[in-house]
Write a protein that holds these residues in place. Structure first.
Motif, short mmCIF file in Angstrom:
data_model
loop_
_atom_site.label_atom_id
_atom_site.label_comp_id
_atom_site.label_asym_id
_atom_site.label_seq_id
_atom_site.Cartn_x
_atom_site.Cartn_y
_atom_site.Cartn_z
N PRO A 84 0.81 -1.22 0.00
CA PRO A 84 0.00 0.00 0.00
C PRO A 84 0.85 1.27 0.00
O PRO A 84 0.81 2.08 0.94
N ILE A 85 1.63 1.41 -1.06
CA ILE A 85 2.51 2.58 -1.22
C ILE A 85 2.11 3.30 -2.50
O ILE A 85 2.00 2.68 -3.56
N ALA A 86 1.91 4.61 -2.42
CA ALA A 86 1.38 5.39 -3.55
C ALA A 86 2.47 5.79 -4.53
O ALA A 86 2.58 6.95 -4.94
N SER A 87 3.32 4.84 -4.90
CA SER A 87 4.30 5.06 -5.97
C SER A 87 4.61 3.70 -6.58
O SER A 87 4.57 2.68 -5.89
N LEU B 35 -6.72 5.11 -1.13
CA LEU B 35 -7.29 5.85 -2.27
C LEU B 35 -6.18 6.39 -3.18
O LEU B 35 -6.29 6.35 -4.41
N GLU B 36 -5.11 6.86 -2.55
CA GLU B 36 -3.97 7.38 -3.31
C GLU B 36 -3.27 6.26 -4.08
O GLU B 36 -2.86 6.44 -5.23
N GLN C 240 -3.78 4.90 -13.04
CA GLN C 240 -3.20 5.68 -14.13
C GLN C 240 -2.21 4.86 -14.95
O GLN C 240 -2.03 5.09 -16.15
N ALA C 241 -1.56 3.89 -14.29
CA ALA C 241 -0.54 3.08 -14.96
C ALA C 241 -1.13 2.02 -15.88
O ALA C 241 -0.54 1.66 -16.90
N MET C 242 -2.33 1.52 -15.49
CA MET C 242 -2.93 0.44 -16.27
C MET C 242 -4.40 0.30 -15.92
O MET C 242 -4.82 0.61 -14.80
N GLU C 243 -5.16 -0.20 -16.89
CA GLU C 243 -6.58 -0.44 -16.62
C GLU C 243 -6.74 -1.85 -16.07
O GLU C 243 -6.67 -2.84 -16.80
#
Length: 295
Positions: free
Chosen positions: A94-97, A132-133, A140-143
């Motif tokens: 759970p890291i936003a990067s 959420l982040e 954004q990276a993939m659907e």
């Protein structure tokens, strides 16, 4: 009864919880776990049969930058396991990067054109708002076909994951006998259990340079199983650490391993272990294959 099955790869960087998730899905320990990276070396199938549906979950080595022949083998297994499956579960923290390992795996998943489920593991370690982040960054990276927050240790969210996986089951016969929980031979499971205890009990580089070979696996008339195992390490100094003072460390490792072997086999096990040195075996094509790491 019409049956259906789904083959689903579980991919991710080292130590993200892939094997813990596999074990929870299967309902018993078939993949070894430790807090050290690159614990899983082989492709392991966890088989879950529920009613008319059979799931085959392919637990893979952590995707990392290889530094040895063994590392090359592990990365190839992780890469190839994404091709020709019904879906891929990408397990992330759970890291936003997004790290380079995740970027590499997302590339492979996109190239495979198979549906992907994003599993955000270890949700017990963060506040819900933080998720959420993470979801926004990966979206954004993939659907992804679905994004499911889970805790592989407690099983939180795992039922929802199984329901999502069911969408990719294809009608046809089961791939394995419905009584099976793994495709691994019993000898291989026993060797992996011993290697897990080496990872648990030893520090630094020592456990990463070990391999385990089962040289005897036999059952007596009364059901007791005799196992002889040889632990290989890369340096003479490592051999001394594994054996320990007056054999104390090897006794501890063997005792812990025997308990888990007995749980898996459901009977009493007599385990005998030896330690031998094979210098730099992880960089030898012959020895890497000899210890069962061959495609």
């Amino acid at each position: 009864m019409k049956t259906k099955s789904a083959m689903i790869t579980i991919a991710g960087r080292p130590n993200v919880g892939k094997s813990t998730l596999t074990n929870y899905l299967v309902g018993e320990k078939i993949a070894i776990v430790s807090n050290k990276p690159q614990t899983t070396r082989n492709r392991i199938c966890g088989i879950v049969t529920r009613g008319d549906t059979q799931f085959v979950f392919v637990d893979t080595p952590g995707y990392h930058r290889a530094r040895t022949k063994l590392g090359d083998y592990m990365v190839n297994i992780a890469r190839e396991s994404i091709a020709d499956v019904d879906a891929t579960i990408l397990v992330v923290e759970p890291i936003a990067s997004i790290g380079p390992q995740e970027e590499g795996l997302i590339e492979k998943i996109k190239a495979s054109k198979s549906p992907a489920i994003l599993c955000i593991n270890k949700i017990d370690t963060v506040e819900k708002e933080a998720l959420l982040e993470v979801i926004a960054v990966y979206s954004q990276a993939m659907e992804f076909a679905a994004i499911i927050p889970i805790c592989a240790k407690t099983g939180d969210g795992v039922e929802q994951l199984l329901q999502e996986c069911e969408k990719y089951a294809v009608e046809g016969p089961f791939l394995f006998d419905e009584e099976l929980t793994t495709d691994q031979p019993e000898r291989q499971v026993m060797a992996e259990i011993i290697r897990e205890k080496l990872l648990w009990c030893l520090d630094r580089e020592v456990p990463h340079g070990t391999a385990v070979e089962i040289t005897k696996f036999s059952e007596r008339d009364n059901g007791i199983i005799d196992i002889d195992a040889t632990i290989y390490c890369e340096k003479a100094s490592h051999k001394g650490i594994i054996i320990g003072k007056q054999g104390a460390m090897l006794k501890k490792i063997s005792s812990m391993a025997r308990n888990d072997c007995e749980k898996f086999m459901g009977t009493k096990v007599y385990l005998t272990t030896w330690v031998k040195v094979k210098e730099n075996w992880r960089d030898s094509d012959f020895l890497v294959r000899n210890f069962g790491y061959s495609e």
